[in-house]
Motif scaffolding. Structure first.
Motif, PDB file in Angstrom:
ATOM      1  N   GLY A  76      39.593  19.957  22.017  1.00  0.00           N
ATOM      2  CA  GLY A  76      38.908  21.269  20.756  1.00  0.00           C
ATOM      3  C   GLY A  76      38.171  20.570  20.032  1.00  0.00           C
ATOM      4  O   GLY A  76      36.929  20.093  19.881  1.00  0.00           O
ATOM      5  N   ILE A  77      38.661  20.036  19.435  1.00  0.00           N
ATOM      6  CA  ILE A  77      37.814  19.053  18.079  1.00  0.00           C
ATOM      7  C   ILE A  77      37.137  17.891  18.698  1.00  0.00           C
ATOM      8  O   ILE A  77      36.819  17.705  17.591  1.00  0.00           O
ATOM      9  CB  ILE A  77      39.653  18.551  16.980  1.00  0.00           C
ATOM     10  N   ARG A  78      37.819  17.511  19.289  1.00  0.00           N
ATOM     11  CA  ARG A  78      37.254  15.719  19.711  1.00  0.00           C
ATOM     12  C   ARG A  78      36.185  16.395  19.994  1.00  0.00           C
ATOM     13  O   ARG A  78      35.089  16.047  20.187  1.00  0.00           O
ATOM     14  CB  ARG A  78      37.934  15.175  21.281  1.00  0.00           C
ATOM     15  N   SER A  79      35.355  17.471  20.849  1.00  0.00           N
ATOM     16  CA  SER A  79      34.441  17.918  21.507  1.00  0.00           C
ATOM     17  C   SER A  79      33.517  18.085  19.822  1.00  0.00           C
ATOM     18  O   SER A  79      32.187  17.746  20.053  1.00  0.00           O
ATOM     19  CB  SER A  79      34.593  19.270  22.259  1.00  0.00           C
ATOM     20  N   VAL A  80      34.229  18.887  18.835  1.00  0.00           N
ATOM     21  CA  VAL A  80      33.497  19.176  17.494  1.00  0.00           C
ATOM     22  C   VAL A  80      32.974  17.665  17.395  1.00  0.00           C
ATOM     23  O   VAL A  80      31.685  17.775  16.108  1.00  0.00           O
ATOM     24  CB  VAL A  80      34.461  19.937  16.590  1.00  0.00           C
TER      25      VAL A  80
ATOM     26  N   LYS B   2      30.038  17.800  14.184  1.00  0.00           N
ATOM     27  CA  LYS B   2      30.299  18.515  12.974  1.00  0.00           C
ATOM     28  C   LYS B   2      32.128  18.178  12.925  1.00  0.00           C
ATOM     29  O   LYS B   2      32.787  19.262  12.388  1.00  0.00           O
ATOM     30  CB  LYS B   2      30.262  19.414  14.350  1.00  0.00           C
ATOM     31  N   ALA B   3      32.136  16.812  12.192  1.00  0.00           N
ATOM     32  CA  ALA B   3      33.959  16.592  11.910  1.00  0.00           C
ATOM     33  C   ALA B   3      33.678  15.244  11.231  1.00  0.00           C
ATOM     34  O   ALA B   3      33.158  14.769  11.547  1.00  0.00           O
ATOM     35  CB  ALA B   3      35.150  16.712  13.299  1.00  0.00           C
ATOM     36  N   THR B   4      34.266  15.206  10.286  1.00  0.00           N
ATOM     37  CA  THR B   4      34.604  14.412   9.923  1.00  0.00           C
ATOM     38  C   THR B   4      36.223  13.850   9.301  1.00  0.00           C
ATOM     39  O   THR B   4      36.718  15.471   8.958  1.00  0.00           O
ATOM     40  CB  THR B   4      34.369  13.924   8.570  1.00  0.00           C
ATOM     41  N   PHE B   5      37.020  12.817   9.288  1.00  0.00           N
ATOM     42  CA  PHE B   5      38.013  12.689   9.336  1.00  0.00           C
ATOM     43  C   PHE B   5      38.323  11.347   8.589  1.00  0.00           C
ATOM     44  O   PHE B   5      37.822  10.452   8.422  1.00  0.00           O
ATOM     45  CB  PHE B   5      38.965  12.077  11.149  1.00  0.00           C
ATOM     46  N   ILE B   6      39.180  12.164   7.203  1.00  0.00           N
ATOM     47  CA  ILE B   6      39.332  10.972   6.282  1.00  0.00           C
ATOM     48  C   ILE B   6      41.160  10.685   6.142  1.00  0.00           C
ATOM     49  O   ILE B   6      41.633  10.842   6.497  1.00  0.00           O
ATOM     50  CB  ILE B   6      39.546  12.040   4.715  1.00  0.00           C
TER      51      ILE B   6
END
Length: 519
Positions: free
Chosen positions: A97-101, A106-110
């Motif tokens: 799900g988060i992979r799709s986002v 619509k996602a950034t990983f810090i």
């Protein structure tokens, strides 16, 4: 008299722990408070991962996979099961799900978020994350509570009112979030079901005595009055709101995020929502022995991922996606080396995730560096201070000036462009952001000393050394360095053999590198 003691000792009034569905501790008491600018309709949703999330099992550094396999062989996920983000990073297989986002930009990983001198106690580290304080500072207010408290010092007198009819913050839980704690009380109202709110009887109130007891009694009465006033606007928004997307069933986090979307779509002017999911303290049984794709952590990440994906889809279908961002946080990461109980113990840094249509999509920071011989106590070294993430959100989402951010959080604040596609208010020059700092130390390994060499572009740079527990053991320099190469000598005669990290930070860049002391 402490409010807790008052509630235990008082026989003059009978007040339940939950008032109208609100936690009593959430009711504001006169203090120096303020609301976020009411002209802004932007909303921040905090998703707290209680217990300390294993970041190395969430966002897997593929260029370090073989080293990880050597030190966590009983929990490592099969390489062919991982959800690739690029050639260096992958997500847990249950996070589709988060992979799709992420794929929808619509996602950034810090990467590797923590704070200097990591405290590995759940309670103290949670205090640090919710207060936005340094590890050695015992702050009594939350980072958002201080922001709220910087504008309207008369709150809660005459609140709610025509200009500010809605709660400033809401925790979808029975317990209020400490992120919104102000001087003397909390901005956040706590409840789980907006349709369960109903007026509390305010009749039969006698004169308030002029005593400490009277002060506390007045607080309770004011809490009841505010609860009644706010519950009306909350219920109205819940009735007017809707959800379009389908949310997963038997997923409490998804249910809470659905309530958030419903209240926002119903016109509630609340600026901050806090939801949480517990169970991340995975000392034992983090995975099913022999099948690391199943187990407690896999289930938690599935719950998180499915809930976030549904929430983001709902916001888009409701036309609210450019008004809302969501951010995860957890009190610490887990150690690099797994334990014999098929789990991981308290560690240091971990990735932080931000979701929304207005994020700067992608990965911020470098993959953590894993040594060939990881010590039992070793955690992931910090790249980004969590307070810089908070401050960057305050600047670009809630239009807080940089000097005020430094005052609210810490003077070493480093601006990070987490939000990019939508309008931001930052005037900081970002031309060099994301560029690596060229550096190395020699000799490495070393016995008693080593030189740390680095290049400067003509900038102020902070150079410090951390041990493998995340403690800042020595500040080597914090000053302006002219353009060119520089070197600093790190004397380590008095230190035991082991793994150390040097960290260099400038206004726009940072570098964390492993170095090894022998004998």
């Amino acid at each position: 008299m402490k409010r807790r003691n008052f509630l235990q000792a008082s026989s003059a009034v009978s007040i339940p722990f939950l008032l109208n569905g609100f936690s009593l501790s959430a009711m504001p008491k006169p203090a120096f408070f303020n609301s976020i600018n009411n002209s802004s309709d932007r909303v921040l949703v905090l998703i707290q991962l209680n217990g300390g999330n294993d970041g190395l099992n969430t966002l897997i550094p593929m260029d370090q996979y073989d080293k990880l396999a050597n030190v966590r062989s009983n929990i490592i996920l099969p390489e062919n099961s991982l959800l690739s983000l690029d050639d260096k990073l992958a997500l847990h297989p249950n996070m589709s799900g988060i992979r799709s986002v992420f794929d929808d930009a619509k996602a950034t990983f810090i990467q590797s978020v923590a704070y200097p001198n990591q405290n590995r106690s759940h309670f103290r580290s949670t205090d640090i994350w919710t207060s936005g304080s340094a590890a050695d500072v015992f702050e009594t207010t939350g980072w958002l509570g201080r922001h709220f408290g910087s504008l309207h010092p008369t709150f809660p007198t005459d609140f709610p009112n025509e200009d500010y009819p809605d709660p400033f913050a809401i925790t979808i839980d029975n317990i209020v979030s400490e992120t919104c704690q102000g001087v003397g009380s909390n901005f956040s109202m706590a409840f789980t079901d907006p349709f369960a709110l109903s007026p509390i009887d305010e009749s039969g109130q006698s004169e308030t005595p002029d005593s400490p007891y009277g002060v506390e009694l007045a607080f309770v009465r004011q809490a009841i009055a505010q609860s009644n006033a706010y519950s009306g606007t909350i219920l109205e928004a819940a009735n007017n709101g809707t959800n379009i997307a389908n949310y997963p069933t038997e997923n409490q986090l998804a249910s809470h995020l659905r309530t958030v979307a419903q209240l926002i779509s119903g016109g509630l002017g609340t600026k901050v929502y806090v939801v949480n999911i517990g169970g991340f303290d995975t000392h034992a049984g983090q995975v099913v022995a022999g099948n690391p794709q199943q187990g407690v952590h896999a289930n938690l990440l599935q719950t998180l991922s499915d809930a976030v994906e549904a929430f983001m889809r709902d916001l888009q279908q409701l036309g609210l996606d450019q008004r809302v961002i969501a951010m995860t946080f957890s009190e610490f990461g887990r150690r690099i080396r797994s334990n014999d109980s098929v789990g991981t113990d308290h560690g240091t840094a971990a990735p932080l995730m931000v979701f929304g249509s207005c994020v700067n999509p992608g990965i911020i920071g470098e993959n953590p560096e894993i040594s060939e011989d990881v010590s039992v106590q070793e955690g992931v070294a910090m790249q980004y201070d969590f307070r810089s993430i908070y401050g960057s959100i305050l600047m670009d989402w809630f239009e807080v000036p940089e000097d005020q951010v430094r005052s609210l959080l810490y003077d070493g604040f480093q601006y990070i462009p987490i939000l990019q596609p939508c309008k931001t208010t930052s005037t900081i020059d970002l031309s060099g952001f994301g560029e690596s700092i060229e550096s190395h130390n020699f000799p490495n390994p070393f016995e008693n000393w080593t030189n740390i060499a680095f290049e400067s572009k003509g900038e102020r740079m902070r150079v410090s050394v951390f041990d493998d527990l995340g403690s800042e053991i020595q500040l080597l320099s914090d000053q302006f360095f002219p353009a060119g190469e520089h070197r600093l000598r790190f004397e380590a005669h008095h230190l035991p053999a082991g793994h150390y990290y040097y960290r260099i930070q400038s206004a726009q860049r940072q570098k964390t590198k492993l170095m090894v002391k022998i004998r």
